[in-house]
Design an enzyme around this catalytic site. Structure first.
Site, PDB file in Angstrom:
ATOM      1  CE  LYS A  50      33.005   7.344   6.633  1.00 49.33           C
ATOM      2  NZ  LYS A  50      32.268   8.533   6.322  1.00 49.33           N
ATOM      3  NE  ARG A  56      35.261   8.919   9.593  1.00 51.21           N
ATOM      4  CZ  ARG A  56      35.119  10.237   9.733  1.00 51.21           C
ATOM      5  NH1 ARG A  56      33.916  10.755   9.766  1.00 51.21           N
ATOM      6  NH2 ARG A  56      36.165  11.013   9.812  1.00 51.21           N
ATOM      7  N   GLY A 112      24.491  11.479   9.833  1.00 47.79           N
ATOM      8  CA  GLY A 112      24.434  11.947  11.221  1.00 47.79           C
ATOM      9  C   GLY A 112      23.593  11.092  12.156  1.00 47.79           C
ATOM     10  CG  MET A 132      23.799   4.814  12.937  1.00 50.85           C
ATOM     11  SD  MET A 132      24.082   3.402  11.901  1.00 50.85           S
ATOM     12  CE  MET A 132      24.304   4.120  10.317  1.00 50.85           C
ATOM     13  NE  ARG A 164      27.585  11.119   1.604  1.00 48.67           N
ATOM     14  CZ  ARG A 164      27.340  11.277   2.881  1.00 48.67           C
ATOM     15  NH1 ARG A 164      27.179  10.246   3.643  1.00 48.67           N
ATOM     16  NH2 ARG A 164      27.253  12.474   3.412  1.00 48.67           N
ATOM     17  CG  HIS A 201      21.489  17.815  11.104  1.00 52.17           C
ATOM     18  ND1 HIS A 201      20.210  18.143  11.495  1.00 52.17           N
ATOM     19  CD2 HIS A 201      21.526  16.471  11.010  1.00 52.17           C
ATOM     20  CE1 HIS A 201      19.525  17.034  11.658  1.00 52.17           C
ATOM     21  NE2 HIS A 201      20.296  16.008  11.375  1.00 52.17           N
ATOM     22  CB  SER A 225     -11.378   1.011 -13.481  1.00 52.37           C
ATOM     23  OG  SER A 225     -10.508   1.870 -12.785  1.00 52.37           O
ATOM     24  CB  CYS A 234      -9.365   4.587 -10.728  1.00 50.23           C
ATOM     25  SG  CYS A 234     -10.771   3.619 -10.147  1.00 50.23           S
ATOM     26  CE1 TYR A 263      -7.400   3.816 -16.122  1.00 51.73           C
ATOM     27  CE2 TYR A 263      -7.784   2.369 -17.996  1.00 51.73           C
ATOM     28  CZ  TYR A 263      -8.236   3.001 -16.846  1.00 51.73           C
ATOM     29  OH  TYR A 263      -9.515   2.805 -16.423  1.00 51.73           O
TER      30      TYR A 263
HETATM   31  C1  PEP Z   1     -11.734   2.584  -4.971  1.00 49.94           C
HETATM   32  O1  PEP Z   1     -12.511   1.988  -4.241  1.00 49.94           O
HETATM   33  O2  PEP Z   1     -10.553   2.270  -5.111  1.00 49.94           O
HETATM   34  C2  PEP Z   1     -12.169   3.765  -5.723  1.00 49.94           C
HETATM   35  C3  PEP Z   1     -11.389   4.343  -6.590  1.00 49.94           C
HETATM   36  O3  PEP Z   1     -13.398   4.252  -5.434  1.00 49.94           O
HETATM   37  P1  PEP Z   1     -13.731   5.147  -4.178  1.00 49.94           P
HETATM   38  O4  PEP Z   1     -12.453   5.529  -3.545  1.00 49.94           O
HETATM   39  O5  PEP Z   1     -14.507   6.302  -4.686  1.00 49.94           O
HETATM   40  O6  PEP Z   1     -14.560   4.221  -3.354  1.00 49.94           O
END
Ligand code: PEP
Ligand code: MG
Length: 893
Positions: free
Chosen positions: A26, A96, A105, A107, A352, A468, A778, A845, A865
């Protein structure tokens, strides 16, 4: 000398919008507006560092600061020709909060400060309106007593209601000067009775009391909750703005309002706002009176009879519109503005960057690129990846008949179904019990924040698009309908009364449509959103910017299809064990597990083979030549076995064995700590026939799918839970042998990679050795987090929230990657792995593959990836783009 105070006003300012860390949002923007020469009431900003000083020094403020504030007030007196606490023209102040990030809202604020029994008379004379002066005084007492002295504002409301009834008035606006004076007397008397002290008459006492209270409100429970939800660090603190008051409640040529330079719900390029004639700012946001539209277009669209500002105050409106255009071009973003018109003169109180729905954010970003205001890259960086979730909300199937029981304003898009609850506490409780609820309130206040978060949707019967409920729901991405005036909440009897007297009790199911404003009876069929148009354009820009590819974790055709429609570029993890739970497969799986020798196991595996193969053919076909990583069986076998006595009896019967025999077999494979037991590649080493069957199913399916699609499958076979290179060597041998057999049998050469999960610290440390065998890594960050911390991923919920509350850790490491520990192992493994094999493919993953902060880390660590669940694919695409842009421009987002 420390500079604690920055002044602004009279076409000048000591600060700039870039000083947001010190001045708060502000203060920084007030300074910027003042320096642009816009009409801003003069004022000063006390820097946020003073907040830390205040809490570190037993709620005391530095003497230097006090002197600087007084100098600032003297400058304000000069600019306004008024005197703080003096005659004949008293200067009144607003106090303020203003944190670095907007906390609407959360504070406290004090307005009309400087009024006392004497200045109220002077104000009345000066304004030529004694009624206004006494009304302002009673507002000030009410606010000050609440915020600074700790008296609940409802007690004042009760007194006011009683007095109004006694005077025979319906509205506050009906009270005369004398009547307000009378109310002020009762207020002051009540304060004395309740607190044993009188209302402070000295404006300087009032000033320091209010400044301290605003700093204190940084630590109030709702502000703390808001910070936790929005990850705002406590050490930021809040700045405090002290500004000359201007009055929107000085008769019919005065008004106060809020506006957005574009529609915050749809993103449409049209000035969008609401105002109230003869009112103070708080009246608009509080949602107590339903405000009027500022533009004619808006008035017509809402079907309102009440005149627009455009009609009522054409000059002030024209100036305001011109300022809106200037500010939007200056900030190159949609602005959220507050203004006051005091007897025809326009004053700007705030600007803002406006909060908006994701749909609006998309449209605004895409439009601004077309308008030449921002670049495609900037547009990509304007959308917060997690907010894409809002676009993935279902909407009501347009083909179904709607049983409308009420309607209001469409405050936050998407549709939601749930049981009616009337309090925030009930909503929180219901969420804990796994029930979906719609929080129904007359209006919401910051105290309801927990419940709003827990609800699927929010419905209020009062308030406008900037109330709000509307602002908070939009921010949270929760469907919301506000101001449903055709409905009534009867809190005493806990019922919601809809059109034609239809009555709904607590627990009855309703659906709200936050896109149309309708409220419907019961549950209604929904459809998934269309991800094209602005979304498609912006995601295409994001895809151009990113370096990493985005895959999905999918083990069913349904997930794989959904992920493809969200733009997944392959499967990064297919957990094959999930394929064994379906239908009658679990039965065959149990036969395999319970078999007493290899022969028995092979017989059961032969039955599983065609099932697995057909699953893989489908997955490969859906992915149509994109990479697919299939992971061999990972979990301990007893996960597939019956658990309760009744289940054991059932299974024993189906398998033609006695329950006692079955129980003994189950006992025999029982493990004390299965997560660290006989699972992952350890299974494939103990029972290579399982890996053989899976490899055969994969290769045969690859041959078949390539024939169907005409595209060879980009196949990656992944071995889980490896810690030794010798483990991987053993399993790779099994896989290679089967590949050779299938290639010979089918007469088709098979291309594939064999790689491993890196999900154990030893594997990360020995990555250079493992990479001699593995063709890809992975990172399984779920297990890697579990084993690095030594925290069971299934039991962490019992204490991680306590750790967070006590400040031991900031984020749950199972949600957002622990950069310092687990992250260090990832960097090390990536580096060592690539040294041994320079074309080693690297991905992630674990759950972190869909978490924006973790995705930034992956970009930084050079991964190829990320892979995440289907609904997070768009989030990951955008986060990966932002990470790449951030890395390129040296501006970590
Ligand atoms: C992990 O361990 O991150 C994974 C992807 O395998 P899971 O969750 O199946 O053990
Ligand atoms: Mg794992």
């Amino acid at each position: 000398m420390t500079k604690w105070v920055y002044r602004f006003g009279g076409g000048e300012a000591e600060g700039r919008s870039a000083d947001v860390e010190r001045l708060g949002g502000k203060g920084a923007n007030l300074a910027e507006m003042a320096s642009l020469g816009l009409p801003v009431p003069p004022g000063l900003t006390i820097v946020a560092e003073a907040c830390a000083f205040y809490f570190d020094n037993d709620k005391a403020l530095p003497e230097e600061l006090k002197a600087q504030v007084l100098e600032g007030i003297a400058a304000m007196e000069e600019l306004t020709g008024r005197t703080f606490g003096g005659h004949p023209k008293p200067l009144l102040l607003s106090i303020r909060s203003g944190a670095r990030a907007s906390m609407p809202g959360m504070m406290d604020t004090v307005l009309n400060l400087g009024l006392n029994d004497e200045t109220v008379q002077a104000l009345g004379h000066d304004a030529g309106d004694a009624r206004f002066a006494w009304d302002s005084y009673r507002r000030f007492i009410q606010m000050y007593a609440d915020v600074v002295m700790g008296l609940d504002h409802e007690v004042f409301e009760e007194i006011l209601e009683d007095e109004k009834a006694r005077f025979g008035h319906e509205y506050d606006t009906d009270l005369s000067a004398v009547e307000w004076q009378h109310v002020v007397g009762i207020y002051k008397q009540m304060i004395e009775e309740e607190l044993g002290e009188s209302f402070p008459q000295d404006p300087h006492v009032q000033l320091w009391g209010a400044i301290a209270a605003v700093f204190s409100s940084w630590m109030n429970p709702r502000a703390k909750t808001y910070r936790t939800l929005h990850r705002i660090p406590e050490e930021w603190g809040t700045a405090v703005n002290v500004q000359a008051m201007v009055f929107g409640n000085l008769g019919s040529s005065s008004a106060t309002g809020v506006a957005f330079t574009r529609n915050p719900s749809t993103g449409e390029r049209a000035l969008y706002g609401e105002f109230l004639v003869n009112a103070q700012g708080e009246d608009v946001v509080a949602g107590i009176r339903t405000p009027q539209s500022i533009t004619e277009e808006g008035r017509l669209a809402s079907g309102s009879e009440k005149p627009s500002m455009e009609k009522l105050m054409p000059e002030a409106f024209a100036e305001f519109k011109e300022i809106c255009g200037r500010l939007e071009a200056h900030y190159r973003d949609m602005q959220d503005l507050e203004f006051t018109v005091e007897r025809g003169k326009l004053w700007m109180l705030q600007t803002r960057s406006g909060k908006r729905t994701t749909r609006a954010a998309m449209k605004i970003a895409v439009d601004m690129v077309a308008e030449g205001l921002i670049t495609e890259e900037e547009a990509v960086c304007r959308i917060e990846p997690p907010s894409l979730d809002q676009l993935l909300h279902p909407t009501i199937d347009p083909r179904v008949e709607r049983h409308v029981i009420g309607s209001g304003l469409p405050a936050s898009p998407g549709a939601a179904t749930g049981e009616v609850v009337f309090t925030a506490e009930e909503a929180v409780q219901a969420e804990a019990e796994g029930r979906k609820v719609i929080l129904v309130r007359i209006e919401t206040s910051p105290e309801d924040i927990h419940g709003m978060h827990a609800a699927e949707g929010i419905l209020t019967t009062r308030g406008g698009m900037t109330s709000h409920a509307a602002v908070v729901a939009r921010g949270m991405g929760i469907p919301c309908v506000v101001g449903a005036g055709s409905m009534r909440v009867d809190m005493r009897n806990e019922v919601l009364i809809g059109v034609a007297g239809m009555t709904l009790k607590r627990g009855d199911t309703i659906t709200i449509d936050g896109s149309s404003g309708q409220v419907l009876e019961g549950a209604v069929p929904m459809i998934q959103p269309e991800l094209s148009g602005d979304f498609g354009k912006l995601m295409a820009w994001a895809d151009k910017c990113r370096r990493m590819t985005v895959r999905t974790n999918a083990d069913t055709p349904q997930d794989a299809r959904a992920a493809r429609s969200f733009g997944a570029e392959g499967i990064g993890l297919c957990r094959t064990e999930h394929m064994f739970f379906e239908g009658d497969r679990i039965q065959v799986m149990r036969e395999m597990i319970l078999a007493e020798d290899e022969g028995g196991r092979r017989a059961a595996l032969a039955k599983l083979l065609p099932m697995q193969r057909s699953d893989f053919v489908e997955l490969f076909s859906i992915m149509h030549g994109l990479p697919v990583t299939i992971r061999l069986l990972d979990p301990p076998l007893h996960e597939f076995l019956p658990k309760t006595e009744a289940e054991i009896a059932d299974v024993a019967k189906a398998m033609g064995m006695s329950p006692a025999f079955l129980a003994r077999r189950i006992d025999a494979i029982h493990e004390f700590n299965p997560m660290l037991g006989h699972r992952g590649c350890r299974l494939a080493i103990s029972y290579p026939e399982i890996a053989e069957m899976q490899a055969r199913a994969i290769f045969e399916a690859a041959v078949e799918a390539a024939k169907v699609t005409g595209e060879p499958v980009e196949l990656e076979i992944m071995v889980p839970l490896v810690s030794l290179r010798t483990e991987l060597d053993y399993v790779k041998d099994v896989i290679d042998r089967v590949a050779e057999d299938v290639a010979k049998e089918s007469g088709t050469p098979i291309h594939y990679l064999v790689g491993t999960m890196i999900e154990l610290p030893r594997a990360a440390i020995r990555a250079h050795v493992i990479a001699e065998t593995a063709e890809f890594f992975s990172f399984g960050t779920n297990d890697l987090t579990q084993t690095t911390f030594g925290i069971s991923r299934d039991d962490a919920a019992a204490f991680i929230p306590t750790y967070q509350r006590k400040g031991i850790i900031e984020h749950d490491p199972f949600i957002s990657l622990d950069f310092d520990g687990v992250g260090e192992l990832i960097r090390l493994a990536a580096e060592r792995g690539r040294k041994a094999r320079n074309d080693l493919k690297l991905g992630i993953c674990g759950e972190h593959g869909g978490d924006p902060a973790s995705i930034h880390f992956c970009e930084d660590s050079g991964l190829d990836y990320v892979s995440c669940s289907p609904f997070r694919v768009p989030i990951a695409r955008l986060a990966a783009a932002q990470a790449a842009i951030g890395k390129r421009t040296g501006d970590p987002l």
